[in-house]
Motif scaffolding. Structure first.
Motif, mmCIF file in Angstrom:
data_model
loop_
_atom_site.group_PDB
_atom_site.id
_atom_site.type_symbol
_atom_site.label_atom_id
_atom_site.label_comp_id
_atom_site.label_asym_id
_atom_site.label_seq_id
_atom_site.Cartn_x
_atom_site.Cartn_y
_atom_site.Cartn_z
ATOM 1 N N PRO A 116 34.375 -7.591 -26.471
ATOM 2 C CA PRO A 116 32.921 -7.814 -26.470
ATOM 3 C C PRO A 116 32.226 -6.637 -27.161
ATOM 4 N N ASP A 118 29.068 -5.719 -27.275
ATOM 5 C CA ASP A 118 27.822 -5.197 -26.720
ATOM 6 C C ASP A 118 27.945 -4.638 -25.312
ATOM 7 N N ARG A 119 29.156 -4.614 -24.762
ATOM 8 C CA ARG A 119 29.296 -4.100 -23.389
ATOM 9 C C ARG A 119 30.700 -3.545 -23.202
ATOM 10 N N PRO A 120 30.879 -2.630 -22.238
ATOM 11 C CA PRO A 120 32.217 -2.094 -21.985
ATOM 12 C C PRO A 120 33.116 -3.179 -21.389
ATOM 13 N N ALA A 121 34.384 -3.190 -21.767
ATOM 14 C CA ALA A 121 35.299 -4.211 -21.247
ATOM 15 C C ALA A 121 36.503 -3.537 -20.582
ATOM 16 N N GLN A 122 37.115 -4.278 -19.656
ATOM 17 C CA GLN A 122 38.361 -3.847 -19.012
ATOM 18 C C GLN A 122 39.497 -4.561 -19.731
ATOM 19 N N ARG A 141 37.210 2.244 -29.119
ATOM 20 C CA ARG A 141 36.177 1.821 -28.168
ATOM 21 C C ARG A 141 36.156 2.742 -26.947
ATOM 22 N N ASP A 143 33.901 3.318 -24.992
ATOM 23 C CA ASP A 143 33.111 2.759 -23.883
ATOM 24 C C ASP A 143 33.934 1.810 -22.998
ATOM 25 N N CYS A 144 35.088 1.366 -23.476
ATOM 26 C CA CYS A 144 35.900 0.403 -22.720
ATOM 27 C C CYS A 144 36.990 1.137 -21.944
ATOM 28 N N ASP A 185 38.753 -8.216 -18.471
ATOM 29 C CA ASP A 185 38.048 -9.060 -19.443
ATOM 30 C C ASP A 185 38.991 -9.550 -20.534
ATOM 31 N N SER A 211 36.961 -14.661 -19.372
ATOM 32 C CA SER A 211 37.820 -13.603 -19.928
ATOM 33 C C SER A 211 38.839 -14.244 -20.875
#
Ligand SMILES: C[S@@+](CC[C@H](N)C(=O)[O-])C[C@H]1O[C@@H](n2cnc3c(N)ncnc32)[C@H](O)[C@@H]1O
Length: 251
Positions: A116, A118-122, A141, A143-144, A185, A211
């Motif tokens: 994704p 636009d957002r952090p993912a697991q 990434r 942020d993820c 995710d 997911s």
């Protein structure tokens, strides 16, 4: 019968055939006729047991090569060292039927495009090898959050050494079927055709709706992927993307 058991049975049966032929006086004297009879016997039994085709040359060469290696007079420690090295790398491949091979950088970039934006993912890599995919993703990434689970001690240790300072990478040793995939995710798999049905069952049971499961090269049987990504690399990697659906409401 599991393939490893078929292989053991074929080799033992080949030995029995050669021994009986020797007893019956059907073979010329010497070790080589015995070895060749064992090899041909092992191939025939493996074929009767419907072993995969690539096992047949292995059965044909196994004992003759072992006999040929004796002429090198290597110290037994070398054989032990080779066995331990291979065991640390391939570990339970004889049971899981998933060997070690690594995702390349172009594949990692294609997987990064599926996260994704636009957002952090697991993200979880099941059977994470040496972490070659996850380290690239973790850098692309920050942020993820990325996690890898690997069963073989050799690749796991290499991955731990190389990724130990990365704050957004968690590195586990064990069986990915025994770990929870809840809250992930994205789950990435580069395995073999053998575990794909069980992987999909676990994914649909545990991963949240919406997911995705990304499988490198191997399709989930009887399940249509939402997308197929063709990676522009030498091995023409294909990524099969499966989305976890919202469960249907029961009446
Ligand atoms: C083909 S490699 C992929 C490595 C890595 N994901 C990559 O793409 O570079 C598959 C790995 O899965 C591991 N593996 C197979 N079955 C496993 C299981 N049940 N639990 C944990 N690891 C497993 C194997 O040891 C092997 O290292």
């Amino acid at each position: 019968m599991p393939p490893a058991l078929k292989a053991l049975a074929s080799q033992l049966a080949g030995g029995l055939i050669a021994w009986l032929m020797g007893l019956a006086g059907l073979l010329p004297p010497g070790l080589w006729p015995l070895a060749l009879a064992q090899a041909i016997g092992a191939v025939m039994v493996a074929a009767l047991l419907r072993s995969a085709r690539w096992w047949l040359p292995i059965h044909l060469l196994f004992v003759p090569l072992a006999l040929a290696m004796r002429t090198l007079a290597l110290a037994p420690g070398w054989y032990l060292a080779a066995f331990i090295t291979l065991a640390l790398i391939y570990w339970s491949s004889f049971r899981t039927q998933v060997p070690l091979y690594l995702s390349n950088r172009k594949t990692a970039a294609a997987v990064a495009d599926l996260l994704p934006p636009d957002r952090p993912a697991q993200v979880l890599d099941i059977g994470s090898g040496t972490g070659s995919l996850l380290r690239v993703l973790a850098r692309l990434r920050p942020d993820c959050h990325f996690a890898g689970i690997e069963s073989a001690p050799g690749p796991w240790a290499l991955g731990w050494i190389q990724g130990r300072t990365m704050a957004n990478l968690a590195w586990h040793r064990g069986d990915f079927f025994q770990h929870s995939w809840q809250g992930k995710d994205v789950v990435y798999a580069f395995l073999s055709p053998v575990p794909m049905a069980a992987v999909w069952r676990k994914a649909t049971a545990e991963m949240p709706p919406g997911s995705i499961l990304i499988s490198n090269s191997f399709q989930v049987p009887d399940c249509k992927p939402e997308r197929v990504i063709e990676v522009d690399d030498r091995r023409r990697t294909r990524l099969f993307v499966y989305r976890i659906k919202v469960p249907k409401a029961r009446n």
